[in-house]
Design a protein around this motif. Sequence first.
Motif, PDB file in Angstrom:
ATOM      1  N   ASP A 263     -46.360 -15.603  41.842  1.00 12.31           N
ATOM      2  CA  ASP A 263     -45.807 -14.439  42.528  1.00 12.31           C
ATOM      3  C   ASP A 263     -46.358 -14.408  43.944  1.00 12.31           C
ATOM      4  OD1 ASP A 263     -44.806 -12.072  43.385  1.00 12.31           O
ATOM      5  OD2 ASP A 263     -45.770 -10.817  41.855  1.00 12.31           O
ATOM      6  N   GLU A 264     -45.493 -14.683  44.908  1.00 11.23           N
ATOM      7  CA  GLU A 264     -45.948 -14.716  46.297  1.00 11.23           C
ATOM      8  C   GLU A 264     -46.407 -13.341  46.770  1.00 11.23           C
ATOM      9  OE1 GLU A 264     -44.123 -16.943  49.293  1.00 11.23           O
ATOM     10  OE2 GLU A 264     -43.078 -18.308  47.954  1.00 11.23           O
ATOM     11  N   GLU A 265     -45.968 -12.270  46.088  1.00 14.08           N
ATOM     12  CA  GLU A 265     -46.416 -10.933  46.461  1.00 14.08           C
ATOM     13  C   GLU A 265     -47.924 -10.790  46.298  1.00 14.08           C
ATOM     14  OE1 GLU A 265     -44.822  -8.169  47.756  1.00 14.08           O
ATOM     15  OE2 GLU A 265     -43.296  -9.667  48.195  1.00 14.08           O
ATOM     16  N   GLU A 266     -48.494 -11.508  45.313  1.00 16.23           N
ATOM     17  CA  GLU A 266     -49.933 -11.431  45.086  1.00 16.23           C
ATOM     18  C   GLU A 266     -50.717 -12.083  46.227  1.00 16.23           C
ATOM     19  OE1 GLU A 266     -50.586 -13.164  41.259  1.00 16.23           O
ATOM     20  OE2 GLU A 266     -50.369 -11.240  40.246  1.00 16.23           O
TER      21      GLU A 266
ATOM     22  N   ARG B 257     -49.735 -11.806  49.446  1.00 16.20           N
ATOM     23  CA  ARG B 257     -49.364 -11.174  50.709  1.00 16.20           C
ATOM     24  C   ARG B 257     -50.614 -10.691  51.431  1.00 16.20           C
ATOM     25  NH1 ARG B 257     -44.730  -6.825  50.818  1.00 16.20           N
ATOM     26  NH2 ARG B 257     -45.311  -7.036  53.008  1.00 16.20           N
TER      27      ARG B 257
ATOM     28  N   ASP C 281     -51.923  -9.850  55.756  1.00 13.62           N
ATOM     29  CA  ASP C 281     -51.720  -9.918  57.196  1.00 13.62           C
ATOM     30  C   ASP C 281     -53.020 -10.424  57.810  1.00 13.62           C
ATOM     31  OD1 ASP C 281     -51.481  -9.421  59.955  1.00 13.62           O
ATOM     32  OD2 ASP C 281     -50.082  -7.768  59.607  1.00 13.62           O
TER      33      ASP C 281
ATOM     34  N   GLN D 238     -55.359 -15.978  44.500  1.00 12.91           N
ATOM     35  CA  GLN D 238     -54.850 -14.707  45.016  1.00 12.91           C
ATOM     36  C   GLN D 238     -55.928 -13.640  45.105  1.00 12.91           C
ATOM     37  OE1 GLN D 238     -54.578 -15.733  41.932  1.00 12.91           O
ATOM     38  NE2 GLN D 238     -53.853 -14.185  40.485  1.00 12.91           N
TER      39      GLN D 238
ATOM     40  N   TRP E 231     -57.747  -9.987  47.698  1.00 13.41           N
ATOM     41  CA  TRP E 231     -58.061  -8.646  47.213  1.00 13.41           C
ATOM     42  C   TRP E 231     -59.502  -8.264  47.529  1.00 13.41           C
ATOM     43  CZ3 TRP E 231     -55.944 -10.160  41.738  1.00 13.41           C
ATOM     44  CH2 TRP E 231     -54.569 -10.359  41.813  1.00 13.41           C
TER      45      TRP E 231
ATOM     46  N   GLN F  77     -49.472 -20.903  50.316  1.00 17.04           N
ATOM     47  CA  GLN F  77     -50.538 -19.940  50.034  1.00 17.04           C
ATOM     48  C   GLN F  77     -51.926 -20.584  50.171  1.00 17.04           C
ATOM     49  OE1 GLN F  77     -49.340 -17.068  50.082  1.00 17.04           O
ATOM     50  NE2 GLN F  77     -47.262 -17.893  49.851  1.00 17.04           N
TER      51      GLN F  77
END
Length: 540
Positions: free
Chosen positions: A68-71, A73, A75, A343, A347, A387
């Motif tokens: 899941d590329e959302e994990e 994300r 900036d 990922q 976080w 990623q």
Amino acid sequence: MNTPEKDYTCKGWLAVTALIAVLVAVSFIPPRTLGGIKLRRANILSDLIDFDDAAAAGTEAATPTTFDEEEFRIDLEQVAERIVADTTPPPVQITFEWDLRHRDTLRRDTLPGPAMRRRPNRLVDTLTPIEDFDTTGLRGMRTFCDTLLRARRPVRIAFFGDSFVEGDILTADLREQLQALYGGGGPGFAPMASPLTGFRRTVKTQAKGWNAFNIMQRKRAPENQRENFYVSGWVCQPSDGASTRWEQTDARQRLDSCRAAQVLFRSPRDSRIELTVNDTTRRTFDIAGDNAVRRIVVRAPHLHALTFRVLSGTEGFTGYGAIFEGGRGIVVDNYSIRSNNGQAMFWTNPSVNAQIDALAGYDLVILQYGLNIMQAGVLDYTGYGRQIEKMVAYVRQCFPKAAVLILGVSDRSVKTDRGFEPMDAVPRMTEYQRRAARNTGAAFWPTSEAMRAQGGMERFVQNGWAGKDFTHINYEGGRRIAWALVDALNDFTARHASQRKAEELRIELGKGILTPQQRRRIDRRLLAKPRIEPLKELRR
């Protein structure tokens, strides 16, 4: 009249029988889950009873996770701004020193560090070299080698990985061999508390009164702790009187050659801390409240055990852990997070990472991810490769002076009608990881090729070096991979040292007229050719 002595033999046998029954009963208790972390079966009679939990656990852990590329994300520009904003020098004391060394120890610590000890032969038969894609020469592997050869301070390696290296698998032997070559001691980083500390053999951790939260279940952490995660993957919140005792072990050489420790924590409110060295010498520290990461540095001639206790000020307090080292030489910190494909790095709090790096100072970051992303028959990992490039960029922002080494995915087999066969996705994933290293100017080491040079996953399982899931290595398998990586680092460093000497010779030759002493020195350097011969058999 003499009273005949009673015969307690029968009761002794009954006690032994009862003990065995209890041990067998405990072994039948299935694996449990604690705080979102799955714990292994307490199979005390593992030499007699095999429940094949390792294979079952490995199969579950190795189940491909949906990418899941959302994990991933993040900036990176905001990360840079946040680091700058949050790492300005605070108005409070950051480092607290406690020096218990004697005068003779202080005098020894001013001497030059150990020079590189050239190994007359390799640890494994086949050399799998490191591929360096750095073209700047500013913070790549060559810079790391210069630090390794010349630094009169600890040289720090941070190893980021997943369950493949959990419990100090692989890193224990990487640390042991590098410390044998370049000096150093101690087990590196140990968390303040974790349900998984019992699986680690290289340091014994006894924690009381802590609530430990894992980054993979970060939403279960209190809201005021969710933004405090470090790359270790754990934040620990104390209750009154919470304590942690770390004790060095003899599971590997030089672990108990520990002479310094850095205890890392956050104390937003005023707090009082008590440290105890070797269960005998105590000292309290009054910490002024501030959101900055703080550390207490303890130095002693021999640091076998260290106890950290929070006496007051527990509200909002965050415990990270301690880094144990042996003075100058190599320090290897294991930052493994189960089920993490990289990922979780995004976080973490980049400011916390940068603050700890400013205190410790990492020279090399190793990235080991991707094992659970692979799926048989899936050959395109373009998205994951992108990623990995983000991971490298994030690491360079949080650890700006560190070189980055990407480890290719390990070898793996899958079950077919013909038995277990090498997974077709392994070379493809390896190539995407290599491409990410090339695109970012990082270094790369193909783990699967190093394993296949030693027979591949099939031989690892046959020799008892890996689980029957044909995916996860054990300590014996970790040792073989670590040896191959040490050989690669040793070879890269030796070649870099030779190139440096050649450059210095060219400079001297360019000066024109040389004295006889200079000519003899140059002749000696030109004739000195390091040889690294392979062993005929693997060392046991």
